[in-house]
Design a protein around this motif. Structure first.
Motif, PDB file in Angstrom:
ATOM      1  N   THR A 225       0.894  -1.204   0.056  1.00  0.00           N
ATOM      2  CA  THR A 225       0.008  -0.127  -0.032  1.00  0.00           C
ATOM      3  C   THR A 225       0.784   0.993  -0.017  1.00  0.00           C
ATOM      4  N   VAL A 226       0.422   2.145  -0.645  1.00  0.00           N
ATOM      5  CA  VAL A 226       1.223   3.415  -1.019  1.00  0.00           C
ATOM      6  C   VAL A 226       1.053   4.214   0.234  1.00  0.00           C
ATOM      7  N   LEU A 227       2.060   4.602   1.017  1.00  0.00           N
ATOM      8  CA  LEU A 227       2.002   5.541   2.222  1.00  0.00           C
ATOM      9  C   LEU A 227       2.204   6.852   1.844  1.00  0.00           C
ATOM     10  N   LEU A 228       3.210   7.089   0.806  1.00  0.00           N
ATOM     11  CA  LEU A 228       3.554   8.369   0.520  1.00  0.00           C
ATOM     12  C   LEU A 228       4.062   8.449  -0.867  1.00  0.00           C
ATOM     13  N   GLY A 229       3.575   9.375  -1.496  1.00  0.00           N
ATOM     14  CA  GLY A 229       3.680   9.547  -3.050  1.00  0.00           C
ATOM     15  C   GLY A 229       2.821  10.514  -3.751  1.00  0.00           C
ATOM     16  N   PRO A 230       2.785  10.402  -5.044  1.00  0.00           N
ATOM     17  CA  PRO A 230       1.588  11.240  -5.674  1.00  0.00           C
ATOM     18  C   PRO A 230       0.215  10.983  -5.102  1.00  0.00           C
ATOM     19  N   ARG A 231      -0.520  12.177  -4.833  1.00  0.00           N
ATOM     20  CA  ARG A 231      -1.618  11.891  -4.468  1.00  0.00           C
ATOM     21  C   ARG A 231      -2.688  11.120  -5.012  1.00  0.00           C
ATOM     22  N   ALA A 232      -2.471  10.679  -6.245  1.00  0.00           N
ATOM     23  CA  ALA A 232      -3.532   9.828  -6.974  1.00  0.00           C
ATOM     24  C   ALA A 232      -3.287   8.361  -6.743  1.00  0.00           C
ATOM     25  N   LEU A 233      -2.250   8.128  -5.993  1.00  0.00           N
ATOM     26  CA  LEU A 233      -1.637   6.513  -5.643  1.00  0.00           C
ATOM     27  C   LEU A 233      -1.816   6.345  -4.279  1.00  0.00           C
ATOM     28  N   LEU A 234      -1.934   7.581  -3.448  1.00  0.00           N
ATOM     29  CA  LEU A 234      -1.944   7.574  -1.862  1.00  0.00           C
ATOM     30  C   LEU A 234      -3.124   6.445  -1.640  1.00  0.00           C
ATOM     31  N   GLY A 235      -2.749   5.444  -0.646  1.00  0.00           N
ATOM     32  CA  GLY A 235      -3.864   4.258  -0.307  1.00  0.00           C
ATOM     33  C   GLY A 235      -3.950   3.378  -1.109  1.00  0.00           C
ATOM     34  N   THR A 236      -3.484   3.239  -2.391  1.00  0.00           N
ATOM     35  CA  THR A 236      -3.818   2.211  -3.446  1.00  0.00           C
ATOM     36  C   THR A 236      -2.766   1.050  -3.120  1.00  0.00           C
ATOM     37  N   ARG A 237      -3.020  -0.018  -3.639  1.00  0.00           N
ATOM     38  CA  ARG A 237      -2.402  -1.201  -3.300  1.00  0.00           C
ATOM     39  C   ARG A 237      -1.534  -1.625  -4.629  1.00  0.00           C
ATOM     40  N   LEU A 238      -0.236  -1.751  -4.591  1.00  0.00           N
ATOM     41  CA  LEU A 238       0.495  -1.767  -5.920  1.00  0.00           C
ATOM     42  C   LEU A 238       0.988  -3.294  -5.971  1.00  0.00           C
ATOM     43  N   ALA A 239       0.979  -3.826  -6.981  1.00  0.00           N
ATOM     44  CA  ALA A 239       1.528  -5.271  -7.342  1.00  0.00           C
ATOM     45  C   ALA A 239       2.427  -5.047  -8.518  1.00  0.00           C
ATOM     46  N   LEU A 240       3.858  -4.826  -8.155  1.00  0.00           N
ATOM     47  CA  LEU A 240       4.977  -4.382  -9.331  1.00  0.00           C
ATOM     48  C   LEU A 240       5.991  -5.214  -9.080  1.00  0.00           C
ATOM     49  N   PRO A 241       6.479  -5.627 -10.731  1.00  0.00           N
ATOM     50  CA  PRO A 241       7.674  -6.306 -10.476  1.00  0.00           C
ATOM     51  C   PRO A 241       8.901  -5.876  -9.337  1.00  0.00           C
ATOM     52  N   SER A 242       8.975  -4.493  -9.236  1.00  0.00           N
ATOM     53  CA  SER A 242       9.966  -3.587  -8.508  1.00  0.00           C
ATOM     54  C   SER A 242       9.826  -3.976  -7.095  1.00  0.00           C
ATOM     55  N   GLY A 257      17.954  -1.749  -6.089  1.00  0.00           N
ATOM     56  CA  GLY A 257      18.400  -2.054  -7.600  1.00  0.00           C
ATOM     57  C   GLY A 257      17.435  -1.220  -8.280  1.00  0.00           C
ATOM     58  N   TYR A 258      17.221  -1.468  -9.805  1.00  0.00           N
ATOM     59  CA  TYR A 258      16.527  -0.667 -10.717  1.00  0.00           C
ATOM     60  C   TYR A 258      15.928  -1.725 -11.777  1.00  0.00           C
ATOM     61  N   LEU A 259      15.152  -1.340 -12.326  1.00  0.00           N
ATOM     62  CA  LEU A 259      14.234  -1.973 -13.478  1.00  0.00           C
ATOM     63  C   LEU A 259      13.083  -1.118 -14.343  1.00  0.00           C
ATOM     64  N   VAL A 260      12.927  -1.609 -15.578  1.00  0.00           N
ATOM     65  CA  VAL A 260      11.769  -0.637 -16.169  1.00  0.00           C
ATOM     66  C   VAL A 260      10.654  -1.759 -16.129  1.00  0.00           C
ATOM     67  N   GLU A 261       9.571  -1.070 -15.855  1.00  0.00           N
ATOM     68  CA  GLU A 261       8.224  -1.729 -15.873  1.00  0.00           C
ATOM     69  C   GLU A 261       7.115  -0.656 -16.177  1.00  0.00           C
ATOM     70  N   ARG A 262       6.034  -1.447 -16.156  1.00  0.00           N
ATOM     71  CA  ARG A 262       4.844  -0.558 -16.573  1.00  0.00           C
ATOM     72  C   ARG A 262       3.926  -0.647 -15.389  1.00  0.00           C
ATOM     73  N   TRP A 263       3.252   0.504 -15.108  1.00  0.00           N
ATOM     74  CA  TRP A 263       2.491   0.730 -14.021  1.00  0.00           C
ATOM     75  C   TRP A 263       1.081   0.874 -14.451  1.00  0.00           C
ATOM     76  N   PRO A 264       0.375   0.943 -13.291  1.00  0.00           N
ATOM     77  CA  PRO A 264      -1.161   0.894 -13.762  1.00  0.00           C
ATOM     78  C   PRO A 264      -1.769   2.018 -14.361  1.00  0.00           C
TER      79      PRO A 264
END
Length: 782
Positions: A225-242, A257-264
């Motif tokens: 769950t996003v605790l801090l970041g852009p307002r549109a993502l606050l409180g959303t749950r992310l499932a990302l490779p990173s 580390g780092y990688l290139v990935e596609r976000w919601p």
């Protein structure tokens, strides 16, 4: 190329300039294009890697700063829970005032309070929520189960009590049980740390990067769950490779580390990630820091690099081709006048190069260029000599100015010395029976008794606090019997009482004057109340600055150590040497800060002393064993000597001591002895039993302590070799720390030194019976 062929057709057959121009042009074009392509390819890969590592480094820095910040708060709340002025027996007003000061000392403490075992808030900063029931709050229940940090949550009870903010109030909870004198839990001390703290941490790391590189930082909890970041993502749950990589990859967990990935949102991002794992005693909450940047923006430098590489390749190829043609034409000019130019140079005459198209004129041009270079060097040498002469004049002028400034300083010092010598301190003359025989106006002003009221009265009954009067009378009897006492001729600090019963700290100097029949004590008193207050403020300032310096210095030291270990690749020898010097200096600063903090804790009574009756021989054995490696590097031997019975279990000398603190004293004394001993010598550690005492002695065979330094041996930062270029390391705090520890145990420390023969430091501690192997005392648990 057609231009070159047409140029060749106009030249005479087999012209050297044509062949050389053609060769230069072809080689320049081929080499320039090949090198440009290779460099562009390699640079592109490196730039991509550098951009990715840059985002990963930003994530790592943000994560490290978050974990370290939480560790500081975690440790700080644990220490607050142990404070004596917050105990159950302290008055309610005192406890609230203490919590108010704590909250005011750190702006991010939105709320701090203490709840009883039933969950009712007993006291809180500014009285917020006092009387409220928090027994169902997770932080209260978790603290009693040993879980002292809670994840981010929205404000509930405090939402209506605290000032409104642009963002909803969110907190991170830190809570520890607070104990009574017997060590039993009496409740929970809880702190709501404003989540705005994490926002400020993110801004401090990402400042400038956000606007310059259009990068964004996110903090995600262990569940995604996003605790801090852009307002549109606050409180959303992310499932990302990173996020999966940060949790599954052991190396990424340590280094990020780092990688290139596609976000919601459908966009592709270059994402640097780092998962926190706590710091020190703080176990961490599993936060993951993501720093993302749109791939198009992230790799924009790569595209520009390719464009620049293509343009630069074409321009360099054209430039080198043109230069090749020009150089070939000049090299192939007739060389007929080379001998004449050489003769002129040999004869010491300037080789004048005239413009012309004769044969080998390029050699004449070269000779002229060399002649001009020689002339230019001569001219520059003259200018440099003139500059040096001017510089010497400026140095002389600065030296005279410094001498004048030094004379002014010395004159000021003399004026200050005159003022100090003429200053009036309180003076009391006391006869050998302890009766006041003289009392000056300064004493009247300081102690409140007039001269008429003080004369003929016992000085002990008049100005000495009641608890110290028996010691004062015993000291007088000792002087009458032996004619000597340790405070005579010494400047000591004492506490006296005024006529109103108020205590006043003074610096007392006692001397004996007069003949045998009319001898009396001459006592000068100097009020040091102001100095005590300044010292207390200074100690608090030093402790605060040292504490705040430790975190960045630790980061600097760790970074330098990684550079020295080759983390950034092989360094040039000169750079590797500079990194080693910087690393050693940062470690010395960290040790200095640690020693300063130890001194401040001891003076503030915040150092716990766990005293247990135990034999001292095993402590000495462990200390000597721990220092053998250090001594071996210096070529010094260590020996442990014990008197008869000192090592036997039945008759071993015992004392009520804190094993770790006495070990610290012995290792400090052994370290000093080794540093000031010559290779091939031996440092002896002795354990002796004396009447009512146990004596520990560390003796070296060094040069001894200089006479002019012996009075300052136990002072802070005092070092016999105190110059910037001294050969011996150290902070000058070790012996001061030793003295504080020994005196905390009710013992004494002293030394015996002879020039050229060595120095012996002697620690004497009160003896305890070997049969009583139990805890006899506890130090202050601050």
């Amino acid at each position: 190329m057609p231009f070159s062929l047409a140029f060749l057709r106009r030249l005479p057959p087999r012209a050297l300039s044509a062949w050389m121009a053609l060769a230069f042009s072809l080689l320049s074009i081929v080499l320039t294009l090949v090198l440009t392509a290779a460099i562009e390819r390699k640079a592109t890969e490196q730039v991509k890697t550098s951009i990715g590592h840059g985002l990963a480094e930003l994530a790592a820095q943000t994560s490290d700063k978050l974990e370290r910040g939480m560790y500081e708060r975690y440790r700080e709340v644990a220490l607050i829970a142990q404070r004596a002025d917050l105990g159950p027996d302290a008055p309610h007003a005192q406890r609230r005032a203490a919590l108010d000061r704590v909250r005011a000392s750190y702006d991010y403490y939105s709320w701090i309070g203490m709840a009883g075992m039933d969950g009712t808030v007993q006291v809180a900063a500014q009285g917020l929520l006092e009387g409220a029931d928090v027994s169902r709050r997770p932080w209260f229940r978790d603290a009693l189960r040993g879980v002292h940090a809670g994840d981010v949550h929205d404000a509930k009870l405090l939402a209506s009590l605290l000032p409104r903010q642009a963002e909803p109030l969110r907190f991170v909870d830190v809570a520890f049980p607070w104990l009574d004198a017997a060590g039993a839990p009496r409740g929970v001390l809880g702190v709501h740390l404003s989540w705005q703290w994490a926002r400020d941490v993110e801004r401090s790391v990402m400042r400038g990067v956000t606007q310059r590189r259009q990068a964004q930082a996110l903090i995600v909890d262990a569940g995604g769950t996003v605790l801090l970041g852009p307002r549109a993502l606050l409180g959303t749950r992310l499932a990302l490779p990173s996020l999966g990589a940060a949790q599954a990859d052991a190396k990424a967990a340590a280094d990020g580390g780092y990688l290139v990935e596609r976000w919601p949102d459908g966009a592709s991002y270059l994402v640097g990630y780092m998962r926190g794992h706590g710091y020190g005693a703080y176990p961490g909450l599993g936060w993951t820091v993501l720093v993302r940047q749109n791939v198009a923006d992230a790799y924009a430098p790569v595209r520009r690099l390719r464009e620049y590489g293509l343009v630069a390749g074409v321009l360099l190829a054209a430039l080198f081709s043109l230069a090749g043609v020009l150089v070939a034409r000049r090299i192939t000019r007739p060389l007929g006048e080379l001998a004449q130019a050489a003769q002129q140079i040999r004869a010491g005459q300037p080789a004048a190069i005239e413009a012309g198209h004769g044969r080998y004129t390029e050699v004449r041009a070269l000779a002229g260029a060399l002649g001009a270079l020689v002339d230019d060097l001569v001219r520059r040498r003259a200018e440099l000599e003139e500059l040096n002469a001017t510089l010497e004049q400026r140095v002389g002028q600065r030296t005279r100015e410094l001498e004048q400034a030094l004379a002014t300083v010395r004159a000021s010092e003399q004026r200050v010395a005159v003022i100090l010598e003429t200053a009036q301190d309180a003076f009391i003359r006391v006869d050998l029976q302890g009766l006041v025989r003289d009392w000056n106006p300064a004493a009247e002003q300081m102690l409140g008794w007039t001269r008429a009221q003080a004369l003929g009265r016992s000085v002990a009954e008049l100005v000495v606090p009641e608890q110290f009067r028996p010691l004062t009378r015993a000291a007088l009897r000792q002087f009458l019997q032996t004619g000597d006492h340790e405070i005579v001729g010494q400047r000591v600090e004492r506490v006296l009482i005024t006529r109103d019963g108020a205590e006043v700290p003074v610096e007392m100097t006692t001397g004996v004057a007069g003949t045998a029949d009319g001898a009396f004590f001459s006592i000068f008193l100097h009020d040091i109340s102001g100095r005590r207050q300044v010292e207390r403020m200074k100690n608090e300032f030093v402790a605060t600055v040292s504490h705040e310096l430790r975190t960045p210095l630790t980061s600097i030291s760790a970074s330098l150590a990684m550079l020295a270990d080759g983390m950034a690749g092989d360094l040039p020898p000169a750079a590797r040497g500079l990194v080693g010097v910087a690393n050693a200096s940062s470690e010395r600063l960290i040790r200095l800060i640690g020693d300063v903090l130890d001194i401040q804790k001891m003076e503030a009574g915040r150092t716990p002393i766990e005293r247990t009756v135990q034999p001292l021989a095993p402590i000495a054995v462990d200390a000597v064993a721990a220092m053998r490696g250090f001594a071996a590097q210096a070529g010094v031997a260590l020996a442990l000597d014990a008197s008869d019975g000192a090592g036997a279990s039945e008759a071993a000398p015992c004392a009520a001591v804190d094993r770790d603190r006495i070990t610290q004293v012995l290792t400090n004394l052994l370290s000093n002895a080794v540093k000031f001993s010559s290779p091939g010598t031996t440092v002896h550690t002795r354990i002796e039993a004396a009447p009512g005492k146990v004596r520990l002695a560390v003796a070296d065979q060094g040069a001894g302590i200089p006479e002019d330094f012996r009075e300052r041996v136990f002072q802070r930062f005092a070092q016999a070799d105190a110059a910037d270029s001294r050969r011996k390391g150290g902070t000058g705090l070790g012996l001061s720390i030793c003295k504080a520890i020994v005196e905390e145990h009710g013992g004494t420390i002293r030394f015996e030194s002879r020039s050229g023969e060595g120095t012996t430091f002697i620690v004497e501690l009160p003896a305890a019976p070997a049969t009583d192997m139990a805890v006899v005392a506890h130090g202050n648990a601050s």
